[in-house]
Design a protein around this motif. Structure first.
Motif, PDB file in Angstrom:
ATOM      1  N   LYS A 203      76.491  20.910  26.861  1.00 56.15           N
ATOM      2  CA  LYS A 203      75.589  19.797  27.141  1.00 56.15           C
ATOM      3  C   LYS A 203      75.708  19.403  28.601  1.00 56.15           C
ATOM      4  O   LYS A 203      76.810  19.248  29.124  1.00 56.15           O
ATOM      5  CB  LYS A 203      75.903  18.606  26.244  1.00 56.15           C
ATOM      6  CG  LYS A 203      74.895  17.494  26.386  1.00 56.15           C
ATOM      7  CD  LYS A 203      75.042  16.465  25.290  1.00 56.15           C
ATOM      8  CE  LYS A 203      73.938  15.433  25.427  1.00 56.15           C
ATOM      9  NZ  LYS A 203      73.894  14.512  24.329  1.00 56.15           N
ATOM     10  N   ILE A 204      74.548  19.259  29.246  1.00 52.34           N
ATOM     11  CA  ILE A 204      74.473  18.768  30.615  1.00 52.34           C
ATOM     12  C   ILE A 204      73.948  17.342  30.528  1.00 52.34           C
ATOM     13  O   ILE A 204      72.782  17.122  30.192  1.00 52.34           O
ATOM     14  CB  ILE A 204      73.536  19.633  31.486  1.00 52.34           C
ATOM     15  CG1 ILE A 204      73.996  21.083  31.501  1.00 52.34           C
ATOM     16  CG2 ILE A 204      73.460  19.064  32.905  1.00 52.34           C
ATOM     17  CD1 ILE A 204      72.987  22.037  32.130  1.00 52.34           C
ATOM     18  N   ASN A 205      74.814  16.382  30.800  1.00 55.32           N
ATOM     19  CA  ASN A 205      74.403  14.978  30.718  1.00 55.32           C
ATOM     20  C   ASN A 205      73.609  14.534  31.937  1.00 55.32           C
ATOM     21  O   ASN A 205      72.739  13.683  31.825  1.00 55.32           O
ATOM     22  CB  ASN A 205      75.627  14.082  30.531  1.00 55.32           C
ATOM     23  CG  ASN A 205      76.253  14.312  29.177  1.00 55.32           C
ATOM     24  OD1 ASN A 205      75.588  14.230  28.150  1.00 55.32           O
ATOM     25  ND2 ASN A 205      77.532  14.640  29.161  1.00 55.32           N
ATOM     26  N   SER A 206      73.923  15.107  33.105  1.00 56.02           N
ATOM     27  CA  SER A 206      73.222  14.765  34.338  1.00 56.02           C
ATOM     28  C   SER A 206      73.445  15.886  35.349  1.00 56.02           C
ATOM     29  O   SER A 206      74.293  16.756  35.152  1.00 56.02           O
ATOM     30  CB  SER A 206      73.753  13.447  34.898  1.00 56.02           C
ATOM     31  OG  SER A 206      75.080  13.613  35.356  1.00 56.02           O
TER      32      SER A 206
ATOM     33  N   VAL B 107      79.538  22.428  33.927  1.00 57.20           N
ATOM     34  CA  VAL B 107      79.011  23.104  32.737  1.00 57.20           C
ATOM     35  C   VAL B 107      78.756  24.582  33.059  1.00 57.20           C
ATOM     36  O   VAL B 107      79.033  25.457  32.241  1.00 57.20           O
ATOM     37  CB  VAL B 107      77.736  22.406  32.210  1.00 57.20           C
ATOM     38  CG1 VAL B 107      77.131  23.172  31.046  1.00 57.20           C
ATOM     39  CG2 VAL B 107      78.044  20.969  31.795  1.00 57.20           C
ATOM     40  N   ALA B 108      78.273  24.860  34.258  1.00 56.39           N
ATOM     41  CA  ALA B 108      78.065  26.252  34.673  1.00 56.39           C
ATOM     42  C   ALA B 108      79.396  27.001  34.699  1.00 56.39           C
ATOM     43  O   ALA B 108      79.473  28.150  34.254  1.00 56.39           O
ATOM     44  CB  ALA B 108      77.393  26.300  36.045  1.00 56.39           C
TER      45      ALA B 108
ATOM     46  N   ASP C 269      67.530  11.585  25.375  1.00 56.55           N
ATOM     47  CA  ASP C 269      68.177  10.778  26.417  1.00 56.55           C
ATOM     48  C   ASP C 269      68.097  11.413  27.808  1.00 56.55           C
ATOM     49  O   ASP C 269      68.674  10.905  28.765  1.00 56.55           O
ATOM     50  CB  ASP C 269      69.632  10.485  26.060  1.00 56.55           C
ATOM     51  CG  ASP C 269      70.500  11.743  25.988  1.00 56.55           C
ATOM     52  OD1 ASP C 269      69.981  12.862  26.218  1.00 56.55           O
ATOM     53  OD2 ASP C 269      71.697  11.612  25.691  1.00 56.55           O
ATOM     54  N   GLY C 270      67.369  12.541  27.928  1.00 57.67           N
ATOM     55  CA  GLY C 270      67.211  13.206  29.218  1.00 57.67           C
ATOM     56  C   GLY C 270      68.259  14.266  29.494  1.00 57.67           C
ATOM     57  O   GLY C 270      68.144  15.022  30.456  1.00 57.67           O
ATOM     58  N   SER C 271      69.304  14.327  28.675  1.00 53.65           N
ATOM     59  CA  SER C 271      70.311  15.368  28.843  1.00 53.65           C
ATOM     60  C   SER C 271      69.721  16.712  28.400  1.00 53.65           C
ATOM     61  O   SER C 271      68.639  16.764  27.821  1.00 53.65           O
ATOM     62  CB  SER C 271      71.575  15.044  28.030  1.00 53.65           C
ATOM     63  OG  SER C 271      71.282  15.084  26.646  1.00 53.65           O
ATOM     64  N   ARG C 272      70.453  17.781  28.684  1.00 54.09           N
ATOM     65  CA  ARG C 272      70.032  19.113  28.269  1.00 54.09           C
ATOM     66  C   ARG C 272      71.096  19.726  27.387  1.00 54.09           C
ATOM     67  O   ARG C 272      72.282  19.655  27.695  1.00 54.09           O
ATOM     68  CB  ARG C 272      69.820  20.040  29.471  1.00 54.09           C
ATOM     69  CG  ARG C 272      68.835  19.546  30.536  1.00 54.09           C
ATOM     70  CD  ARG C 272      67.467  19.267  29.964  1.00 54.09           C
ATOM     71  NE  ARG C 272      66.434  19.214  30.965  1.00 54.09           N
ATOM     72  CZ  ARG C 272      65.936  18.093  31.476  1.00 54.09           C
ATOM     73  NH1 ARG C 272      66.416  16.922  31.102  1.00 54.09           N
ATOM     74  NH2 ARG C 272      64.953  18.133  32.359  1.00 54.09           N
ATOM     75  N   SER C 273      70.663  20.322  26.289  1.00 60.02           N
ATOM     76  CA  SER C 273      71.592  21.088  25.472  1.00 60.02           C
ATOM     77  C   SER C 273      71.307  22.556  25.707  1.00 60.02           C
ATOM     78  O   SER C 273      70.170  22.965  25.922  1.00 60.02           O
ATOM     79  CB  SER C 273      71.454  20.734  23.980  1.00 60.02           C
ATOM     80  OG  SER C 273      70.171  21.041  23.523  1.00 60.02           O
ATOM     81  N   ILE C 274      72.379  23.335  25.720  1.00 67.98           N
ATOM     82  CA  ILE C 274      72.282  24.777  25.938  1.00 67.98           C
ATOM     83  C   ILE C 274      72.995  25.461  24.793  1.00 67.98           C
ATOM     84  O   ILE C 274      74.203  25.272  24.605  1.00 67.98           O
ATOM     85  CB  ILE C 274      72.940  25.179  27.272  1.00 67.98           C
ATOM     86  CG1 ILE C 274      72.305  24.420  28.426  1.00 67.98           C
ATOM     87  CG2 ILE C 274      72.833  26.688  27.484  1.00 67.98           C
ATOM     88  CD1 ILE C 274      73.048  24.586  29.754  1.00 67.98           C
ATOM     89  N   ARG C 275      72.253  26.207  23.983  1.00 71.60           N
ATOM     90  CA  ARG C 275      72.832  26.968  22.882  1.00 71.60           C
ATOM     91  C   ARG C 275      72.947  28.420  23.314  1.00 71.60           C
ATOM     92  O   ARG C 275      71.982  29.030  23.742  1.00 71.60           O
ATOM     93  CB  ARG C 275      71.978  26.864  21.635  1.00 71.60           C
ATOM     94  CG  ARG C 275      72.067  25.511  20.948  1.00 71.60           C
ATOM     95  CD  ARG C 275      71.285  25.456  19.655  1.00 71.60           C
ATOM     96  NE  ARG C 275      69.871  25.720  19.899  1.00 71.60           N
ATOM     97  CZ  ARG C 275      69.146  26.665  19.289  1.00 71.60           C
ATOM     98  NH1 ARG C 275      69.683  27.425  18.368  1.00 71.60           N
ATOM     99  NH2 ARG C 275      67.886  26.828  19.586  1.00 71.60           N
ATOM    100  N   ILE C 276      74.152  28.958  23.153  1.00 73.43           N
ATOM    101  CA  ILE C 276      74.423  30.353  23.515  1.00 73.43           C
ATOM    102  C   ILE C 276      74.621  31.120  22.222  1.00 73.43           C
ATOM    103  O   ILE C 276      75.537  30.820  21.452  1.00 73.43           O
ATOM    104  CB  ILE C 276      75.690  30.457  24.391  1.00 73.43           C
ATOM    105  CG1 ILE C 276      75.554  29.545  25.625  1.00 73.43           C
ATOM    106  CG2 ILE C 276      75.928  31.907  24.802  1.00 73.43           C
ATOM    107  CD1 ILE C 276      76.855  29.297  26.333  1.00 73.43           C
ATOM    108  N   LEU C 277      73.744  32.086  21.957  1.00 71.13           N
ATOM    109  CA  LEU C 277      73.794  32.847  20.708  1.00 71.13           C
ATOM    110  C   LEU C 277      74.329  34.249  20.972  1.00 71.13           C
ATOM    111  O   LEU C 277      73.992  34.877  21.924  1.00 71.13           O
ATOM    112  CB  LEU C 277      72.397  32.944  20.084  1.00 71.13           C
ATOM    113  CG  LEU C 277      71.675  31.621  19.891  1.00 71.13           C
ATOM    114  CD1 LEU C 277      70.282  31.862  19.371  1.00 71.13           C
ATOM    115  CD2 LEU C 277      72.439  30.717  18.947  1.00 71.13           C
TER     116      LEU C 277
END
Length: 138
Positions: free
Chosen positions: A5-8, A15-16, A130-138
């Motif tokens: 999750k990238i909150n901002s 996160v990277a 809320d403007g954050s980004r979720s990143i799912r890695i499959l």
């Protein structure tokens, strides 16, 4: 499946860095998500964390950008948004990129699904309420 999750924008590089650790030696990444969800910004953060000194920007018009890390690794960043047919990927020699030892980040991979390598890692971006980004890695 792993979720980040990238909150901002302030925490995108951390996160990277976590993403880089999680994926280990994987090389091909299909970056899925709506326009403006942050795919290019995240690839930029990954490149920065890997020591790329070049200017990092969207390859929308060039289709592919090439970056070099401090360790002399190569990263290819693709944007297939503007292609109309998978044949265009054949025309510019996608195999030379995808089957090299380089990392490949592919935006709009659904345009070339039929030629993605079998070991491609699916990465899905979503903007949360809320403007954050979720990143799912499959």
């Amino acid at each position: 499946m792993t979720e980040l999750k990238i909150n901002s924008l302030e925490d995108i590089n951390s996160v990277a860095a976590e993403f880089i650790k999680l994926v280990g030696d994987k090389r091909i990444f299909a970056m899925h998500g709506a326009m403006g969800v942050g795919k290019t910004t995240f690839v930029k953060a990954i490149c920065e964390e890997m020591g790329v000194q070049d200017t990092i920007n969207s390859p929308t018009f060039a289709i592919v950008n090439e970056y070099h890390t401090a360790k002399e690794d190569i990263i290819y960043h693709f944007d297939f948004y503007r292609i109309d047919d998978v044949q265009e990927a054949f025309d510019f020699g996608y195999e030379d990129y995808f089957y090299s030892e380089a990392m490949c980040f592919i935006e709009w991979p659904e345009k070339i699904d039929s030629i993605l390598p079998n070991d491609t890692i699916e990465v899905h971006f979503k903007e949360e309420a809320d403007g954050s980004r979720s990143i799912r890695i499959l």
